[in-house]
Design an enzyme around this catalytic site. Structure first.
Site, short mmCIF file in Angstrom:
data_model
loop_
_atom_site.label_atom_id
_atom_site.label_comp_id
_atom_site.label_asym_id
_atom_site.label_seq_id
_atom_site.Cartn_x
_atom_site.Cartn_y
_atom_site.Cartn_z
N SER A 4 -1.54 -3.72 -11.01
CA SER A 4 -2.45 -3.09 -10.02
C SER A 4 -2.84 -4.15 -8.99
O SER A 4 -4.02 -4.37 -8.75
CB SER A 4 -3.69 -2.54 -10.72
OG SER A 4 -4.35 -3.57 -11.43
N VAL A 5 -1.83 -4.81 -8.43
CA VAL A 5 -2.09 -5.86 -7.44
C VAL A 5 -2.80 -5.28 -6.22
O VAL A 5 -3.75 -5.88 -5.70
CB VAL A 5 -0.77 -6.54 -7.01
CG1 VAL A 5 -1.00 -7.48 -5.83
CG2 VAL A 5 -0.16 -7.28 -8.18
N ASN A 55 6.91 1.95 2.44
CA ASN A 55 6.29 2.08 1.13
C ASN A 55 5.22 3.17 1.16
O ASN A 55 4.07 2.91 1.50
CB ASN A 55 5.67 0.75 0.71
CG ASN A 55 5.04 0.81 -0.66
OD1 ASN A 55 4.95 1.88 -1.26
ND2 ASN A 55 4.61 -0.33 -1.14
N CYS A 102 2.92 3.37 -3.14
CA CYS A 102 2.13 2.40 -3.89
C CYS A 102 0.98 3.11 -4.60
O CYS A 102 0.13 3.72 -3.95
CB CYS A 102 1.55 1.31 -2.99
SG CYS A 102 0.45 0.20 -3.91
N THR A 161 6.79 2.49 -8.93
CA THR A 161 6.28 2.53 -10.31
C THR A 161 5.70 3.90 -10.66
O THR A 161 5.29 4.66 -9.78
CB THR A 161 5.19 1.47 -10.52
OG1 THR A 161 4.17 1.69 -9.54
CG2 THR A 161 5.76 0.08 -10.35
N GLY A 169 13.49 -0.57 -13.61
CA GLY A 169 13.87 -1.06 -14.93
C GLY A 169 15.25 -1.67 -15.04
O GLY A 169 15.73 -1.90 -16.16
#
Lengths: 255, 303, 303, 255
Positions: free
Chosen positions: B70-71, B126, B129, B192, B243
């Site tokens: 969780s940057v 992006n 996020c 993610t 992955g």
């Protein structure tokens, strides 16, 4: 700052205390790059994330270095299952480390598993060193002899008083800081201890550097997960323990 | 020796292996370990218009065969990137993909405009996020917003735009089509998957942000399925990720329809992962008498 | 010794641990290893109106910290269940949850009617099976269909209805609310996440069905996040599942808001997993001085 | 049919051929329940799924049983890393097994890693047995002595002719089936071999049972993943290798 990812042969394994292991690892190239206060990032079997472990001693002649860790989680448990003759996949040396080029007297403070990295500082540093080492109880005390071999005075405290002085390292620090003049205090251990040490140092106007801990990802400063808040002047920002640290000037840390 | 070159959105790359945004910084740290010029490309850390400090720590927790992060898009801002990082990156002779994020459509457009005449090769939009309050995934979970933000960003830049899709949707093919009809030159997926872990002793989520994005080998089967569905839904190139840790994983992705792959979390486990994946793909091609890596793209034989 | 009893949809269970549908058959096979009467409940193999032969093999492939399956609801049909399995199950003194699936709304309703006067305790409405061509997940991915199918099934049965949600959606909270407004007495989640794996040597998907459902520890962080979101969206009890393999996992689920949990894939790794989880929850409660397991439900302290 | 999940101590480990291991495991309770043709489901470290391995021999007196497996995947690789003194977590015995109460002469046919389970049948069965064992090449040949100790005639074939008769087990079968009258043929090996054996058996009107393989989940018949198509009269259905099998009447198998 330079680092490598290579295999390191386990040449010695020793259980210093219940669940606390000391491993001696051989990798000349890695050793030649290492300094006190840095850490290595170790691959643990099938685990996604490596485990950061502080360097406890560096032997450049023989190209070996020691690490000390507590086998408390799955990763460190896997590590403690490896034996002499096995290899670790090691990324390092990482982090900035302590400045060992000091004039005047140095006070080293370690708490629990924060004790081992201070031994490396004591060995590397030329200036006279005293050490205050804090543990939970007698059977958790480690590296006492090692410190006595490289420090002028080694004070040990235990929370329950079962060995050395009863109480916290900070109790002793307050006293000693009055009696003895130090040009710098280096500390590693749990955050509350480091904060208390920093306060006392500031009160006594002694420069203080602390080695911080935070959950890590890449270990090299690319993923930015191991954030810790620091201030430069009045500006607060997130620094990163793996690359900007693990050693920070205590006055820059936002506790 | 098979030809490993690929072309994504009119940009040529040495090989189909790109390091994924957020796991590789701007390349400097890993260049200490191996010359990053051997990579096909680098997708830089998610960059916003202005500097962003990110979320409070803890920002990471390991999970089975994966991790949550969780940057929250901590980054120095696009101007700093153009001034400090881009020149060095270009000098490494590697395709530079700038992962771009914002909290408003205008922000996305402004960055796209700022980099329009720069040396970057591709903009990776992006819109997936999961770790920022506003913007981010909000743009990536409805077909309309995916299409419109793609359209508007395209209007503000000459650079090719690759839209990075979120896996946190009901129908990934619909999102892929929306990006394409918005004018995307390529799409990349998956970002993610939103996840959570709780410390049962403190009763606190391990992440200060409470939730985070799941990545790593755990998500690979989901990523592969979505890449396959997306590749069947659009004609623009698809860059597969999620992955990928070995050459086999990368090859599965390409067979499913990915023209290139991104390697992320695997960098944390093994810094050499991207290099080994490049070598492994080459070996697979040679062992199977395939002379051009592009020839395996989409070659899965569905039952 | 803490009180482990829970009540889901007015049905009392000895403890909050239920074995998940599709992993435990109708209980007979595992009763050879330990008395299944020690479980809180059993969610039986997905049952359809008529016998179903399921998908062609291979139906399973292992993945990192998980597995993909594509059984496709093979089962002997509801009449066989009522005649052959239910009497035996009831004699084991365990709550019996019948997982119900169909290809049309009518089929769901017919089964619900057939079991309305039977001894089963709860109907688990399986609108999230990813492995059947028609029906299954089709009903579970739009709020409207979730609400309407729940409503209609409720009209055809006196049994409490627990709606099993699919994780393959953009907004799990919306689906949970839809089930509740359709009259669901409880909801359970997550079913499997659709995934894929490809054999790079044959270029064939490992599963004859091409895609399958991902389960196991790999999906736990996603399941936990969705259970937390769903529990915050509805007032009916939530039964959490998805990668639970240890008591810690089960406790995380309950802290996130699950009133009970289901254990599935873990049965394959360790047949005793459900028993160990029951014992582990008891120990946690005693160690923490909690006298009623219901007291930890939803107690996560969000940052 | 009854089975347990328990630890089994590794009392002996032997590498019969490159990558082919024979382990002797001790668990009296499991042994007391076991019969020829059954298998055990073994936990492999952190793997989600257990690995099904056929029982190769049963020693009820000493409460030990043998398994033979090829370390070709991650799971079996983990298994081959375990040594004497270690324990496997074993679920079993599972499956139906072969009917060993036979009158008349029995022909056992094994191919590759399908050979070991036939040894168990040969030992358990009272009727006279002949065996045809097929391997890839000389260095893959295993258990020859063991079979010779319990069978009247043991024929060995290798694909490359580097040992015994060159060719497939089925080549030899066709000849022998003419010369010698058998009341039943039991076979285990790759599906194509089993199919060919079944055809020849049918042609010669010899009853034939085959042991099938399929990727497994639970191993006890609960999850239904290990499906194989069988016919009963004209009705085709999916049976399950772990519970309805692994041994099936060859005439019921839909190839």
């Amino acid at each position: 700052m330079s680092y490598i990812q290579q295999k390191a042969l386990i040449v010695k394994k020793e259980e210093l205390a219940q669940g606390i292991f000391r491993y001696t690892l051989k990798n000349s190239e890695l050793v030649s790059l290492s300094r006190a206060g840095q850490f290595v990032h170790i691959l643990c079997g099938e685990k996604t994330l490596r485990r950061p472990i502080s360097i406890c001693s560096i032997d450049k002649e023989n190209g070996v270095f020691d690490i000390v860790f507590s086998a408390k989680g799955e990763g460190t448990h896997w590590m403690s299952g490896q034996n002499k003759g096995d290899e670790y996949d090691v990324l390092g040396p990482l982090g900035n480390g302590f400045d060992t080029d000091i004039k005047g007297r140095v006070l080293l403070i370690g708490g629990g598993i924060g004790v081992p990295p201070m031994l490396c500082v004591a060995s590397e540093i030329l200036a006279p060193c005293d050490a205050i080492l804090g543990f939970g109880s007698k059977d958790a005390v480690i590296l006492e002899k090692d410190f006595k071999a490289v420090c002028s005075n080694v004070h040990i405290t235990t929370d329950d008083g079962s060995f050395g002085r009863k109480g916290l390292v900070t109790d002793l620090l307050s006293e000693i800081a009055d009696r003895q003049k130090y040009s710098v205090i280096y500390a590693c251990g749990p955050a509350p201890m480091l904060k208390a040490v920093a306060m006392i140092a500031e009160k006594n106007k002694i420069k203080c550097c602390v080695s911080l801990e935070e959950r890590m990802g890449c270990g090299v400063g690319a993923c930015l997960v191991c954030a810790c808040k620091t201030k430069h002047g009045n500006i607060e920002q997130f620094s990163h323990v793996c690359k900007d640290g693990p050693v920070f000037n205590a006055q820059e840390v936002v506790w | 020796m098979a030809d490993m070159r690929v072309c994504i959105a009119d940009v040529y790359m040495k090989n189909p292996v790109i390091t994924a945004s957020g796991t590789f910084g701007f390349g400097r740290e890993y260049n200490e370990i191996y010359p990053i010029g051997c990579l096909g490309g680098i997708s830089c850390k998610g960059t916003t218009l202005n500097e962003k400090s990110g979320n409070e720590p803890p920002r990471i927790i390991e999970t089975h065969s994966g991790m949550l992060n969780s940057v929250g898009l901590q980054n120095p801002g696009v101007d700093h990137f153009l001034k400090e990082d881009l020149p060095w990156l270009k000098s490494q002779d590697v395709a530079v993909i700038l992962n771009v994020a914002g909290s408003t459509v205008e922000e996305y457009c402004k960055i796209a405009q700022k980099v329009s005449d720069s040396d970057i090769d591709i903009i990776e939009l992006n819109i997936s996020c999961p770790n920022v309050k506003e913007g981010g995934v909000a743009f990536g979970t409805s077909a309309n917003s995916v299409e419109s933000i793609t359209q508007q960003v395209k209007m503000h830049t000459k650079k090719p735009v690759m839209v990075k899709l979120s896996p946190n949707v009901t129908d990934i093919a619909e999102m892929a089509r929306a990006a394409q009809s918005g004018g995307a030159d390529a799409i990349s997926l998956i970002n993610t998957i939103t996840g959570m872990r709780i410390d049962i002793n403190t009763k606190r989520p391990f992440l200060k942000n409470n939730i985070g994005g799941l990545s790593g080998r755990a998500v690979f089967p989901v990523a592969l399925r979505m890449v396959w569905q997306a590749a069947n839904a659009v004609s623009v190139p698809v860059v597969g990720m999620g992955g990928i840790a070995t050459a086999q994983d990368a090859i599965e992705m390409m067979l499913a329809g990915a023209s290139a792959v991104q390697v992320g979390t695997a960098n944390f486990t093994d810094a050499y992962a991207p290099v080994k994946i490049i070598q492994g793909i080459e070996k697979y091609l040679d062992d199977n008498g395939v002379c051009d890596v592009n020839d395996i793209v989409g070659q899965v034989k569905i039952w």
